[in-house]
Design a protein around this motif. Structure first.
Motif, short mmCIF file in Angstrom:
data_model
loop_
_atom_site.label_atom_id
_atom_site.label_comp_id
_atom_site.label_asym_id
_atom_site.label_seq_id
_atom_site.Cartn_x
_atom_site.Cartn_y
_atom_site.Cartn_z
N GLY A 98 -11.95 19.34 23.57
CA GLY A 98 -12.55 20.65 23.68
C GLY A 98 -13.52 20.76 24.84
O GLY A 98 -13.52 21.75 25.58
N GLU A 99 -14.33 19.75 25.03
CA GLU A 99 -15.29 19.78 26.13
C GLU A 99 -14.58 19.76 27.49
O GLU A 99 -14.98 20.44 28.42
N LEU A 100 -13.51 18.97 27.60
CA LEU A 100 -12.77 18.93 28.85
C LEU A 100 -12.07 20.27 29.10
O LEU A 100 -11.97 20.73 30.24
N LEU B 51 -4.32 19.92 22.21
CA LEU B 51 -4.16 21.10 23.05
C LEU B 51 -4.87 22.30 22.42
O LEU B 51 -5.52 23.09 23.11
N ALA B 52 -4.78 22.42 21.10
CA ALA B 52 -5.46 23.52 20.41
C ALA B 52 -6.97 23.41 20.55
O ALA B 52 -7.67 24.41 20.76
N ALA B 53 -7.51 22.19 20.46
CA ALA B 53 -8.95 21.99 20.64
C ALA B 53 -9.37 22.41 22.05
O ALA B 53 -10.43 23.05 22.24
N GLU B 54 -8.56 22.06 23.02
CA GLU B 54 -8.82 22.46 24.40
C GLU B 54 -8.82 23.97 24.54
O GLU B 54 -9.71 24.56 25.19
N GLN B 55 -7.84 24.63 23.94
CA GLN B 55 -7.72 26.08 24.05
C GLN B 55 -8.91 26.80 23.44
O GLN B 55 -9.43 27.76 24.02
N VAL B 56 -9.36 26.34 22.28
CA VAL B 56 -10.47 27.00 21.60
C VAL B 56 -11.74 26.96 22.45
O VAL B 56 -12.43 27.98 22.63
N GLU B 57 -12.07 25.79 22.97
CA GLU B 57 -13.32 25.69 23.73
C GLU B 57 -13.21 26.35 25.09
O GLU B 57 -14.21 26.86 25.62
N ALA B 58 -12.02 26.40 25.68
CA ALA B 58 -11.84 27.16 26.91
C ALA B 58 -12.02 28.65 26.64
O ALA B 58 -12.63 29.38 27.45
N ALA B 59 -11.51 29.12 25.51
CA ALA B 59 -11.70 30.51 25.12
C ALA B 59 -13.19 30.81 24.89
O ALA B 59 -13.70 31.86 25.29
N ALA C 20 2.72 21.27 9.78
CA ALA C 20 2.36 22.64 9.43
C ALA C 20 1.02 23.03 10.03
O ALA C 20 0.87 24.11 10.62
N ALA C 21 0.04 22.15 9.92
CA ALA C 21 -1.30 22.45 10.45
C ALA C 21 -1.27 22.57 11.97
O ALA C 21 -1.95 23.43 12.55
N ALA C 22 -0.49 21.72 12.64
CA ALA C 22 -0.39 21.78 14.09
C ALA C 22 0.24 23.09 14.54
O ALA C 22 -0.20 23.71 15.53
N SER C 23 1.27 23.55 13.83
CA SER C 23 1.92 24.80 14.22
C SER C 23 1.00 26.00 14.00
O SER C 23 0.96 26.92 14.82
N VAL C 24 0.25 25.99 12.90
CA VAL C 24 -0.73 27.07 12.68
C VAL C 24 -1.75 27.07 13.81
O VAL C 24 -2.08 28.12 14.39
N ALA C 25 -2.27 25.89 14.14
CA ALA C 25 -3.28 25.80 15.20
C ALA C 25 -2.71 26.23 16.55
O ALA C 25 -3.37 26.94 17.31
N LYS C 26 -1.49 25.80 16.86
CA LYS C 26 -0.91 26.16 18.15
C LYS C 26 -0.73 27.66 18.28
O LYS C 26 -1.04 28.27 19.31
N ALA C 27 -0.24 28.31 17.23
CA ALA C 27 -0.04 29.75 17.28
C ALA C 27 -1.38 30.48 17.40
O ALA C 27 -1.55 31.36 18.27
N MET C 28 -2.36 30.11 16.58
CA MET C 28 -3.62 30.83 16.57
C MET C 28 -4.46 30.54 17.80
O MET C 28 -5.06 31.45 18.39
N CYS C 29 -4.52 29.29 18.23
CA CYS C 29 -5.37 28.94 19.37
C CYS C 29 -4.77 29.45 20.67
O CYS C 29 -5.50 29.86 21.58
#
Length: 385
Positions: free
Chosen positions: A79-81, A238-246, A315-324
């Protein structure tokens, strides 16, 4: 299962990474394809992250020279990166290559390669071919065995850091099904070319193999399933990266709205701007919750690999990928509008985040593809990535 909370230890890890990033020049000097650029990576920043945080081996077991951290810890670093679009080979080396090695059985080649990465070697995962699919059911790249010698023939596209990685992990077809192979950067028959990319802060390339010497890392009927799980682990990061970039885009837009004056008042005082920014905040916070749940699922799987935990992780990864993906794309678009004319200039970083948002929305499966996959998990239709 333990909730992924920002514990005191994780807050400290975040702060150390953030201090390292504050000492860097940012992504501008390292944009892909820019004349006079320094290359795709900030080698000094990567060295600093390795020395002070142990980022390359953070998730690697201690017996292999790593830190043995949790996946939730690693998500904090990702996320920080992502927040600063840091020009380092984290995603290729850690999110893709390291996870592909972590899911392999036994301690043979995989453990040896993980130890190399923990010591500073860079690596990447070569997966996609001409159809751009992440489906590993029938890769076109073929592995041939002659005694103890293996060679690869074929081509891979969309390979992150293809030109600079010290080691390539390649998904290829064998007589027993898909396999995972390691190819050294100096291998004869290996040709690597940089690709022109939308995201100027993440280098992609094409890799061609012409009877290139390879070393088997994973063989047998379970490899395709394990590599699918490795992609799920990469998606979590990738989802962690997307959230913190957002979040970074939102923070910048809020700061701009407070100081930009129109009609005698800061534009942040106008209701339309307030509503826009609050809407972005809500999407980012919901996406962050999905990302935390996915990181929990990743830790559960790594602690107890099995069908149940792999299914939950998928399942959790797909939810995160779609939402993030959608939260980041929404943040990139709306904060660009808030910034107005200056946000559309080359000198402003808004377009760099927009490019990253669009490219990560497509990478490792689109939101719609992951919703289809979730439907498959629920028994509603055949899932696909």
């Amino acid at each position: 299962m333990t909730a992924m909370l920002l514990t005191e230890e994780r807050a400290g890890l975040r702060d150390v990474v953030r201090r390292c990033l504050e000492r860097s020049a940012g992504p501008r000097p390292y944009l892909s394809g820019e004349a006079g650029g320094r290359g795709p990576h900030d080698a000094e920043l990567w060295r600093l992250l390795a020395d002070e945080v142990g980022v390359p081996g953070l998730i690697v077991a201690e017996e292999s020279g790593g830190a043995g951290a949790t996946f939730a810890d690693l998500a904090v670093v990702a996320g920080e990166l992502g927040r600063t679009l840091a020009p380092v080979p984290f995603f290729s080396t850690v999110a893709l290559a390291t996870t592909a090695l972590l899911v392999q059985d036994g301690e043979g080649p995989a453990a040896e390669l993980l130890a190399r990465i923990a010591r500073g070697a860079t690596a990447t995962l070569a997966w996609c071919e001409d159809d751009g699919s992440w489906d590993l059911s029938s890769p076109a790249t073929a592995a041939h065995q002659d005694g103890d010698r293996w060679t690869l023939t074929g081509r891979k596209l969309l390979v992150v850091d293809a030109v600079t990685a010290d080691l390539l992990l390649v998904a290829a077809r064998t007589e027993e099904g898909p396999g995972l192979f390691a190819v050294e950067r100096e291998a004869a028959g290996l040709v690597r070319e940089a690709a022109s990319t939308l995201d100027l802060t993440r280098a992609l390339g094409t890799v061609a193999f012409d009877a290139a010497q390879a070393r088997p890392v994973g063989l047998g009927p379970g490899v395709a399933r394990r590599l699918g799980t490795a992609l799920d682990l990469a998606i979590v990061l990738l989802a962690a990266e997307q959230v913190e970039a957002a979040q970074a885009r939102l923070d910048d837009a809020v700061a701009y709205a407070k100081q930009r004056v129109q009609f005698g008042r800061p534009i942040g005082g106008f209701q339309a701007i307030k509503h826009t920014l609050v809407d972005v905040l809500l999407k980012v916070e919901m996406a962050r919750s999905a990302g935390h749940a996915a990181a929990d699922a990743a830790d559960d799987y790594l602690a107890d690999p099995g069908e149940r935990t792999a299914h939950r992780l998928a399942a959790a990864a797909s939810v995160a990928k779609a939402m993030c993906s959608e939260a980041f794309m929404h943040a990139a678009e709306e904060t660009l509008h808030v910034c107005g004319g200056i946000g559309f200039t080359w000198e402003h970083d808004a377009h760099l985040y927009y490019r990253r948002a669009k490219s990560t929305e497509l990478f490792l499966g689109t939101p719609d593809q992951h919703r289809d996959r979730l439907a498959g998990h629920a028994g509603l239709r055949a899932g696909r990535r």
